[in-house]
Design a protein around this motif. Structure first.
Motif, PDB file in Angstrom:
ATOM      1  N   ARG A  24       0.858  -1.187   0.000  1.00  0.00           N
ATOM      2  CA  ARG A  24       0.000   0.000   0.000  1.00  0.00           C
ATOM      3  C   ARG A  24       0.889   1.231   0.000  1.00  0.00           C
ATOM      4  NH1 ARG A  24      -0.396   3.664   3.137  1.00  0.00           N
ATOM      5  NH2 ARG A  24       0.721   2.483   4.745  1.00  0.00           N
ATOM      6  N   ARG A  25       0.651   2.139  -0.972  1.00  0.00           N
ATOM      7  CA  ARG A  25       1.434   3.369  -1.057  1.00  0.00           C
ATOM      8  C   ARG A  25       0.772   4.464  -0.237  1.00  0.00           C
ATOM      9  NH1 ARG A  25       6.367   2.376  -3.036  1.00  0.00           N
ATOM     10  NH2 ARG A  25       6.509   4.260  -4.303  1.00  0.00           N
ATOM     11  N   ASN A  26       1.487   5.566  -0.064  1.00  0.00           N
ATOM     12  CA  ASN A  26       0.959   6.678   0.744  1.00  0.00           C
ATOM     13  C   ASN A  26      -0.285   7.299   0.137  1.00  0.00           C
ATOM     14  OD1 ASN A  26       2.920   6.418   2.714  1.00  0.00           O
ATOM     15  ND2 ASN A  26       4.346   7.834   1.709  1.00  0.00           N
ATOM     16  N   ASP A  27      -0.450   7.183  -1.181  1.00  0.00           N
ATOM     17  CA  ASP A  27      -1.654   7.722  -1.822  1.00  0.00           C
ATOM     18  C   ASP A  27      -2.796   6.701  -1.829  1.00  0.00           C
ATOM     19  OD1 ASP A  27      -0.757   5.909  -3.658  1.00  0.00           O
ATOM     20  OD2 ASP A  27      -0.611   7.312  -5.337  1.00  0.00           O
ATOM     21  N   ASP A  28      -2.643   5.623  -1.067  1.00  0.00           N
ATOM     22  CA  ASP A  28      -3.641   4.551  -0.928  1.00  0.00           C
ATOM     23  C   ASP A  28      -3.811   3.723  -2.198  1.00  0.00           C
ATOM     24  OD1 ASP A  28      -4.091   5.033   1.701  1.00  0.00           O
ATOM     25  OD2 ASP A  28      -5.932   6.175   1.423  1.00  0.00           O
ATOM     26  N   SER A  29      -2.868   3.795  -3.103  1.00  0.00           N
ATOM     27  CA  SER A  29      -2.889   2.888  -4.241  1.00  0.00           C
ATOM     28  C   SER A  29      -2.249   1.565  -3.827  1.00  0.00           C
ATOM     29  CB  SER A  29      -2.137   3.497  -5.424  1.00  0.00           C
ATOM     30  OG  SER A  29      -0.774   3.732  -5.079  1.00  0.00           O
ATOM     31  N   LEU A  30      -2.612   0.501  -4.533  1.00  0.00           N
ATOM     32  CA  LEU A  30      -2.052  -0.821  -4.280  1.00  0.00           C
ATOM     33  C   LEU A  30      -1.126  -1.183  -5.429  1.00  0.00           C
ATOM     34  CD1 LEU A  30      -5.253  -2.672  -3.005  1.00  0.00           C
ATOM     35  CD2 LEU A  30      -3.335  -1.819  -1.640  1.00  0.00           C
ATOM     36  N   VAL A  31       0.118  -1.536  -5.114  1.00  0.00           N
ATOM     37  CA  VAL A  31       1.125  -1.828  -6.128  1.00  0.00           C
ATOM     38  C   VAL A  31       1.872  -3.096  -5.725  1.00  0.00           C
ATOM     39  CG1 VAL A  31       1.412   0.598  -6.760  1.00  0.00           C
ATOM     40  CG2 VAL A  31       2.851  -0.393  -4.960  1.00  0.00           C
ATOM     41  N   MET A  32       2.692  -3.593  -6.647  1.00  0.00           N
ATOM     42  CA  MET A  32       3.581  -4.712  -6.362  1.00  0.00           C
ATOM     43  C   MET A  32       5.014  -4.194  -6.366  1.00  0.00           C
ATOM     44  SD  MET A  32       1.393  -7.100  -5.943  1.00  0.00           S
ATOM     45  CE  MET A  32       2.599  -8.415  -5.673  1.00  0.00           C
ATOM     46  N   ARG A  33       5.769  -4.507  -5.289  1.00  0.00           N
ATOM     47  CA  ARG A  33       7.118  -3.997  -5.149  1.00  0.00           C
ATOM     48  C   ARG A  33       8.057  -5.107  -4.666  1.00  0.00           C
ATOM     49  NH1 ARG A  33       5.496  -0.776  -8.012  1.00  0.00           N
ATOM     50  NH2 ARG A  33       5.453   1.497  -7.845  1.00  0.00           N
ATOM     51  N   PRO A  34       9.381  -4.953  -4.892  1.00  0.00           N
ATOM     52  CA  PRO A  34      10.340  -5.938  -4.380  1.00  0.00           C
ATOM     53  C   PRO A  34      10.276  -6.037  -2.852  1.00  0.00           C
ATOM     54  CG  PRO A  34      11.372  -4.531  -6.010  1.00  0.00           C
ATOM     55  CD  PRO A  34      10.033  -3.916  -5.703  1.00  0.00           C
ATOM     56  N   SER A  59      -4.722  -3.611   6.054  1.00  0.00           N
ATOM     57  CA  SER A  59      -3.368  -3.123   6.272  1.00  0.00           C
ATOM     58  C   SER A  59      -3.005  -3.227   7.745  1.00  0.00           C
ATOM     59  CB  SER A  59      -3.246  -1.673   5.811  1.00  0.00           C
ATOM     60  OG  SER A  59      -2.006  -1.126   6.224  1.00  0.00           O
ATOM     61  N   ALA A  60      -1.762  -3.650   8.021  1.00  0.00           N
ATOM     62  CA  ALA A  60      -1.294  -3.749   9.405  1.00  0.00           C
ATOM     63  C   ALA A  60      -0.758  -2.422   9.929  1.00  0.00           C
ATOM     64  CB  ALA A  60      -0.214  -4.821   9.505  1.00  0.00           C
ATOM     65  N   ASP A  61      -0.742  -1.400   9.086  1.00  0.00           N
ATOM     66  CA  ASP A  61      -0.263  -0.076   9.490  1.00  0.00           C
ATOM     67  C   ASP A  61      -1.340   0.611  10.323  1.00  0.00           C
ATOM     68  OD1 ASP A  61       0.773   2.433   9.777  1.00  0.00           O
ATOM     69  OD2 ASP A  61       1.254   2.728   7.665  1.00  0.00           O
ATOM     70  N   THR A  62      -1.072   0.826  11.609  1.00  0.00           N
ATOM     71  CA  THR A  62      -2.080   1.424  12.498  1.00  0.00           C
ATOM     72  C   THR A  62      -2.402   2.869  12.125  1.00  0.00           C
ATOM     73  OG1 THR A  62      -0.319   2.008  14.052  1.00  0.00           O
ATOM     74  CG2 THR A  62      -1.468  -0.076  14.424  1.00  0.00           C
ATOM     75  N   VAL A  81     -11.349  -5.550 -17.718  1.00  0.00           N
ATOM     76  CA  VAL A  81     -10.424  -5.537 -16.591  1.00  0.00           C
ATOM     77  C   VAL A  81     -11.044  -4.773 -15.414  1.00  0.00           C
ATOM     78  CG1 VAL A  81      -8.205  -4.669 -15.779  1.00  0.00           C
ATOM     79  CG2 VAL A  81      -8.373  -5.778 -18.009  1.00  0.00           C
ATOM     80  N   GLY A  82     -10.960  -5.355 -14.215  1.00  0.00           N
ATOM     81  CA  GLY A  82     -11.461  -4.687 -13.028  1.00  0.00           C
ATOM     82  C   GLY A  82     -10.345  -4.025 -12.251  1.00  0.00           C
ATOM     83  N   GLU A  83     -10.720  -3.079 -11.418  1.00  0.00           N
ATOM     84  CA  GLU A  83      -9.728  -2.314 -10.679  1.00  0.00           C
ATOM     85  C   GLU A  83      -9.834  -2.604  -9.184  1.00  0.00           C
ATOM     86  OE1 GLU A  83     -10.498   1.705 -11.670  1.00  0.00           O
ATOM     87  OE2 GLU A  83      -9.842   1.517 -13.757  1.00  0.00           O
ATOM     88  N   LEU A  84      -8.707  -2.411  -8.500  1.00  0.00           N
ATOM     89  CA  LEU A  84      -8.646  -2.559  -7.050  1.00  0.00           C
ATOM     90  C   LEU A  84      -8.655  -1.196  -6.391  1.00  0.00           C
ATOM     91  CD1 LEU A  84      -5.943  -5.333  -6.718  1.00  0.00           C
ATOM     92  CD2 LEU A  84      -8.266  -5.498  -5.870  1.00  0.00           C
ATOM     93  N   ALA A  85      -9.041  -1.192  -5.132  1.00  0.00           N
ATOM     94  CA  ALA A  85      -9.023   0.040  -4.355  1.00  0.00           C
ATOM     95  C   ALA A  85      -8.584  -0.290  -2.939  1.00  0.00           C
ATOM     96  CB  ALA A  85     -10.401   0.700  -4.351  1.00  0.00           C
TER      97      ALA A  85
END
Length: 447
Positions: A24-34, A59-62, A81-85
């Motif tokens: 989860r990014r700071n802008d609340d987008s969901l991405v895949m990262r290393p 998210s486990a981030d309090t 194609v569907g989108e995630l939020a």
């Protein structure tokens, strides 16, 4: 073996295809990262529904709580194609099921993460390295994927204990660097007595987030720690696992450090401090954790070559490693209804039968092992023998072999015919047979 989702445990979700992690990014987008091992943005809770058949991915981030959810189911139903939020749990679909992938796999086991929606399965899909979408399975093939790794995910604990792996009961020896096994001697930890026997055997069970309970097989009690009258923390043995969870950390080599968090009090302040098992001559005591050789331990599976004195045959009385044979009350995990046996002794009153639909009426059932992997559930009520069975898609009173399978939540089980058909309670007096899912998870109470 399939993973068991534990409540309150933090997990990470990894793509099988690309090896990247859901973030989860700071802008609340969901991405895949290393891999970012210490990043809270790659850590997730899996919150189960009441029956454990579906989960919310939180998210486990309090500071940034929210859920992974579908933003556009309507597009997917049209083949688009569907989108995630990411956001609060609201009207948007945010419940997901974990379906085991039907293929050989190295631990941790791969799962498909899907969302039941309408008459088609909506799947979490990584079509390109960072193109995370929702797609539709038009043929209901979700249990039969082979090689479609863009749809496959690994669900693994974020902070596992990293104990030596075992497919049986988690029985270990804890040794010093010189090879001496620690055991219970006059209600204290010691390395004095190195004779053969189960006094040196410990059942170490993971509770998630790197924490474990440590149970002595001979003393039949849990390793724990209390503060004595002098204000020092000392090892004790308790009959329950309450407040007895230890952190077991694997060091950079083949050793482990074993500690428990307790309050350290000083004249001016107090704070939480990890106290580690520490070798002091022939005894094992608690001292504040630090990098020291006498706080390093070897943990190994109990040696099967030492013979029956050290290695009793635990398989003979276990259906599963965490479920022993014996007598139980069997309760439905979703509605708390018990399985009961109605014994009809009078002529013309109908056959004796197994029933559900009751919170109070219950029958103690005998769980027995049949062959290597099978089981039976039986009872004796008013001299009438009952045998729980599945035949032709119905629950019957007939002697036959059942299969008990672990459910998605620890301590919950499916009762099946071995072919995916499971006994369920549908809130009536009658037990029914369904595919594994809602209403077909059971808890075995009171061995």
């Amino acid at each position: 073996m399939p993973i068991t989702i534990l409540p309150g445990v933090i997990y990470r979700i990894q793509s099988v295809d690309y090896g990247t992690y859901l973030e989860r990014r700071n802008d609340d987008s969901l991405v895949m990262r290393p891999d970012k091992p210490d990043s809270i943005s790659q850590r997730w809770f899996l919150r189960p529904s009441a029956d454990g058949s579906v989960f919310k991915v939180e998210s486990a981030d309090t500071d940034q709580r929210g859920f992974m959810k579908a933003a556009s189911i309507s597009k997917v139903s049209k083949g688009e194609v569907g989108e995630l939020a990411f956001g609060p749990s609201d009207s948007a679909p945010d419940q997901w099921a974990l379906i085991q992938v039907d293929k050989d796999s190295i631990s941790p086991i791969c799962y498909l993460l899907l969302q039941p929606a309408g008459n088609r399965d909506i799947l979490l899909d990584l079509t390109e390295p960072d193109k995370l979408i929702l797609s539709r399975d038009p043929a209901h093939r979700n249990k039969f994927f082979h090689g479609e790794e863009n749809l496959q995910w690994r669900i693994a604990e974020a902070s596992p204990s990293n104990l030596p792996e075992t497919t049986g009961d988690p029985i270990y020896r804890i040794r010093t660097l010189n090879g001496d096994g620690i055991h219970v001697e006059k209600n204290q930890l010691s390395i004095i007595n190195q004779s053969r026997g189960d006094h040196r055997e410990w059942q170490i069970v993971s509770k998630g987030n790197g924490k474990c309970t440590i149970y002595n097989q001979h003393n039949k009690s849990y390793l724990n720690a209390v503060e004595n009258s002098d204000g020092h923390w000392v090892v004790i043995f308790s009959q329950t696992a309450n407040n007895a969870e230890w952190d077991i950390k694997k060091n950079s080599d083949f050793t482990y450090t074993i500690w428990i968090e307790r309050i350290l009090r000083t004249p001016k302040h107090q704070h939480t401090q990890p106290f580690a098992l520490t070798l002091k001559e022939k005894s094992v005591i608690l001292k504040p954790a630090k990098e020291a050789h006498n706080q390093m331990w070897l943990i190994e599976l109990s040696d099967a070559t030492l013979g029956p004195v050290d290695e009793p045959d635990t398989d003979a009385d276990h259906i599963l490693p965490n479920l022993a044979t014996g007598e139980y009350l069997v309760k439905n995990a979703a509605n708390s209804h018990y399985i009961r046996f109605k014994a009809n002794t009078a002529v013309g009153t109908g056959a004796s039968q197994f029933m559900g639909g009751s919170l109070t009426s219950k029958t103690r059932l005998k769980l027995s092992k049949v062959g290597d992997k099978g089981a039976s559930l039986s009872c004796n009520v008013q001299g009438i023998i009952g045998n729980l069975g599945i035949k032709n898609g119905q629950v019957v009173n007939e002697s036959m072999t059942l299969t008990i399978e672990n459910g998605p939540i620890a301590g919950q089980y499916y009762i099946t015919d071995g072919n995916g058909n499971a006994i369920a309670d549908n809130n009536t007096d009658n037990l029914v047979v369904n595919q594994k899912g809602a209403g077909s998870l059971w808890v075995f109470e009171g061995r």
